[in-house]
Design an enzyme around this catalytic site. Structure first.
Site, short mmCIF file in Angstrom:
data_model
loop_
_atom_site.label_atom_id
_atom_site.label_comp_id
_atom_site.label_asym_id
_atom_site.label_seq_id
_atom_site.Cartn_x
_atom_site.Cartn_y
_atom_site.Cartn_z
N GLU A 1 59.62 -75.94 -18.18
CA GLU A 1 59.57 -76.98 -19.01
C GLU A 1 60.66 -77.08 -19.81
OE1 GLU A 1 57.80 -79.36 -19.74
OE2 GLU A 1 58.17 -79.70 -21.99
N ASN B 1 51.87 -105.72 -17.09
CA ASN B 1 52.02 -104.28 -16.98
C ASN B 1 51.53 -103.78 -15.59
OD1 ASN B 1 53.60 -104.31 -19.27
ND2 ASN B 1 51.96 -102.97 -20.16
N GLY B 2 52.11 -103.10 -14.85
CA GLY B 2 51.28 -102.68 -13.58
C GLY B 2 51.78 -103.04 -12.41
N LYS C 1 57.16 -93.27 -21.71
CA LYS C 1 56.54 -92.35 -22.33
C LYS C 1 55.22 -92.22 -21.78
CE LYS C 1 55.01 -89.61 -25.70
NZ LYS C 1 55.60 -88.09 -25.65
N TRP D 1 59.87 -102.33 -17.68
CA TRP D 1 60.66 -101.24 -17.04
C TRP D 1 60.70 -101.14 -15.48
CZ3 TRP D 1 58.67 -96.80 -13.96
CH2 TRP D 1 59.64 -95.66 -13.88
N CYS E 1 56.39 -100.35 -19.24
CA CYS E 1 56.28 -101.81 -19.79
C CYS E 1 55.47 -101.73 -21.04
CB CYS E 1 55.84 -102.55 -18.77
SG CYS E 1 56.84 -102.64 -17.26
N GLU F 1 66.09 -84.06 -19.51
CA GLU F 1 65.26 -85.67 -19.64
C GLU F 1 66.03 -86.15 -20.89
OE1 GLU F 1 61.29 -85.94 -20.52
OE2 GLU F 1 61.06 -84.03 -21.10
N LYS G 1 63.12 -80.44 -20.38
CA LYS G 1 63.47 -80.76 -21.61
C LYS G 1 64.80 -81.16 -21.77
CE LYS G 1 60.31 -81.98 -23.67
NZ LYS G 1 59.53 -82.14 -22.63
N HIS H 1 67.59 -66.28 -2.95
CA HIS H 1 67.18 -66.74 -1.65
C HIS H 1 67.75 -67.90 -1.42
CE1 HIS H 1 64.37 -63.20 -0.90
NE2 HIS H 1 64.10 -63.58 -2.33
N ARG I 1 58.72 -96.61 -25.44
CA ARG I 1 57.67 -96.36 -24.16
C ARG I 1 58.85 -96.24 -23.11
NH1 ARG I 1 52.16 -97.49 -24.12
NH2 ARG I 1 52.63 -98.44 -22.06
#
Ligand code: AGP
Length: 598
Positions: free
Chosen positions: A471, A100-101, A593, A74, A2, A478, A475, A494, A27
């Protein structure tokens, strides 16, 4: 995540709110809204989807309003719909709030308010705030104080009250909130990226504080309502922000900025004579090191575990912050807890930091935003100087995090009498090597052509190559939404090898020379089942040695520094797969973000 923007001053608020929301789009969000206060009336416009959807209705409403708040949401509680979008209004239409929160006791508060006959209009936790404000007594600031005293959880709030047309109220708890002073008014924002070019000074609201913004001033108060004095820090939008320049996407630009980001970051830790120089406050012989973070920052921690243990022989644990904060970690005095975070506001990482502090560990922050919550809560900060990173998918901040972690490893190696001259020599040359790694783009693009229509891909590697595989896999998924998994190369057989079928793409990292024969054997295990292997490797290994369809050559360096070089073609691979799949590369769906909620 948010975003909040507010304005009170002599200019029309609507265009400034829209500009601020557009600056916050990176964001991540799924709905947006704004409230304007004019002639003692609160008008609200909200839309699901993009900020663009707000433009017309908000401008039609705006007439002459010079006070407003706006929000990108968000979704955490309640679907991403118009009626759950912020601002939320009290039943008596006197109060409008953006938040926000997470209000953790929202259900209990809502039950109590509904029992008292309050009609709720949304499924959000946020809506309890305007409803409580409407039932509080006294002047608006006192009503805010009484309301905040009933909340549990986290909040950054922008609030308008129809009975206070010359004021904009703000409060925060464990969620960032900034006030910007400009010639023609005062701004409120959750991220400095939303401030206009005319903002010249910045105040950061601390946890528990409230603020009252007026057209030409701002006053601060503690949780009891007592005045608080605050000094402003100078601010320049140009110095903070960035633009895409000739690039199509911020991510592609930030990939290219990595050599400079690493160069600036490392320069902090070497004297003019080239000697390694870390702050004296840093414990030189930790009993154990805990490396704690989320997402890509966690992958930097996994890499650092291998590097610190091999170079400095110091026991290390890499933890996902959301796991650490609810585990019973055996951490205490004599241990060093390192918290890695680009934003410095990640809720799980901040909570883990608070837990480690309570347990008596010495806390070190590796953070890209110097005055962020994590930076302010750590005993010591080793900054990454990557500059503002706009793309949701981190690249330059990740590389700068690795650079700080390498310097930490060398510091502890030297303190423990371990030899690391070669490592340090190569570390000083790392920016040049990263520049060289950027030339792998054509090969990465060729591999992207081969795999972009696939549904699944697998990344394998051993040791630090495995950490980089984590990583590279993140990438890819996402930003291109192509599902992928990363596995230790020796582990695939395995279980997961059952998913390898003819044509399955496998990205194999074979950049650690001493493990090359083992990784080559793992590659054959998958090619024997029809996989198409695309291998990253340093000088010496070729397609025959590795039984790979294509090779992406990576410049060679000290084995423990190879993650900084092998990650580059993986970033470029993800970028080009996403481009071929027509994805929104800088603002991937569902992502934020800075994840300031747990
Ligand atoms: C990285 O590409 C992601 N955007 C995400 O995993 C990120 O690394 C994670 O959310 C941690 O964020 P932080 O570094 O700001 O704490």
């Amino acid at each position: 995540m948010c975003g909040i923007i507010g304005y009170i001053g002599s200019k029309m608020a609507a265009p400034l709110l829209l500009e601020g929301l557009q600056a916050l789009e990176y964001r991540g969000y799924d709905s947006a809204g704004a409230a304007l206060l004019q002639s003692g009336r609160l008008d609200i416009v909200r839309r699901a989807g993009r900020v663009e959807n707000l433009k017309t209705p908000l401008n039609e409403l705006a007439q002459g309003a010079c006070v407003g708040i706006a929000h990108t949401r968000w979704a955490t509680h309640g679907a991403p719909t118009e009626h759950n979008a912020h601002p939320h209004r009290s039943a008596d239409a006197r109060w409008a709030v953006v938040h926000n929160g997470i209000i953790e006791n929202a259900d209990a508060l809502r039950d109590r308010l509904v029992a008292d006959g309050v009609a709720f209009a949304s499924e959000t936790d946020t809506e309890v705030i305007p409803q409580l404000l409407a039932r509080a007594e006294g002047a608006p600031l006192e009503a805010l104080r009484q309301t905040l005293a009933q909340l549990a959880g986290s909040w950054a709030l922008g609030i308008l009250c129809a009975h206070a047309p010359d004021a904009l109220f703000a409060a925060c708890q464990s969620s960032p909130l900034l006030i910007g002073a400009a010639q023609d008014g005062m701004y409120l924002a959750s991220d400095a990226a939303a401030f206009g070019d005319d903002v010249f000074a910045l105040y950061r609201l601390n946890d528990g504080e409230m603020a009252v913004l007026r057209a030409d001033s701002v006053a601060f108060y503690d949780s009891e309502g007592a005045p608080v004095r605050k000094e402003a820090a100078p601010f320049s939008r140009r110095a903070h922000g960035s633009d895409k320049g000739m690039y199509t996407h911020y991510m592609r630009k930030e990939i290219d900025e990595q050599p400079d980001a690493v160069r600036r970051t490392l320069a902090q830790f070497f004297s003019d004579a080239g000697a390694l120089r870390l702050p004296a406050l840093l414990p030189s012989s930790p009993r154990r090191v805990f490396l704690i973070a989320c997402g890509s920052a966690y992958h930097a921690c996994v890499t650092a575990k291998y590097v610190i243990e091999e170079l400095a022989a110091v026991p290390c644990e890499a933890w996902v912050a959301s796991e650490f904060r609810y585990a019973m970690p055996l951490i205490g005095k004599g241990d060093v807890a390192v918290f890695v975070s680009q934003s410095g506001e990640t809720a799980d990482t901040l909570a883990a930091l608070r837990l480690a502090t309570v347990h008596g560990a010495h806390t070190v922050g590796i953070v890209n935003v110097p005055d962020s919550a994590i930076a302010r809560a750590c005993a010591l900060v080793l900054p990454t100087l990557a500059g503002a990173e706009i793309a949701v998918a981190t690249t330059k901040a990740y590389s700068a995090q690795l650079a700080v972690l390498y310097a930490l490893a060398a510091h502890w190696a030297q303190a423990g009498g371990q030899e690391c001259t070669d490592f340090l020599d190569e570390l000083r040359r790392l920016p040049e090597k990263i520049s060289a790694a950027l030339t792998s783009e054509a090969r990465a693009k060729a591999v992207a052509q081969e795999i972009h229509k696939e549904e699944h891909a697998y990344f394998i590697g051993r040791g630090v190559d495995y950490a980089t595989a984590l990583e590279g896999s993140l990438k890819l998924k996402e930003i291109s939404y192509l599902h992928s998994e990363a596995y230790p190369a020796g582990e695939l057989k395995h279980g997961t090898i059952s998913l390898i079928a003819p044509g399955t793409p496998v990205i194999a990292l074979a950049c650690t020379a001493r493990l090359l024969p083992k990784t080559a054997a793992n590659i054959r295990e998958v090619t024997a089942r029809g996989a198409r292997v695309f291998a990253l490797t340093g000088a010496g290994a070729d397609q025959n040695t590795l039984d790979a369809e294509q090779i992406i050559a990576v410049p060679t360096a000290h084995p423990l520094l190879m993650p900084s070089l092998s990650v580059i073609p993986l970033q470029l691979l993800a970028y080009h797969v996403a481009a071929l799949r027509g994805c929104d590369i800088d603002k991937p769906k569902n992502l934020a973000k800075s994840v300031t909620v747990e």
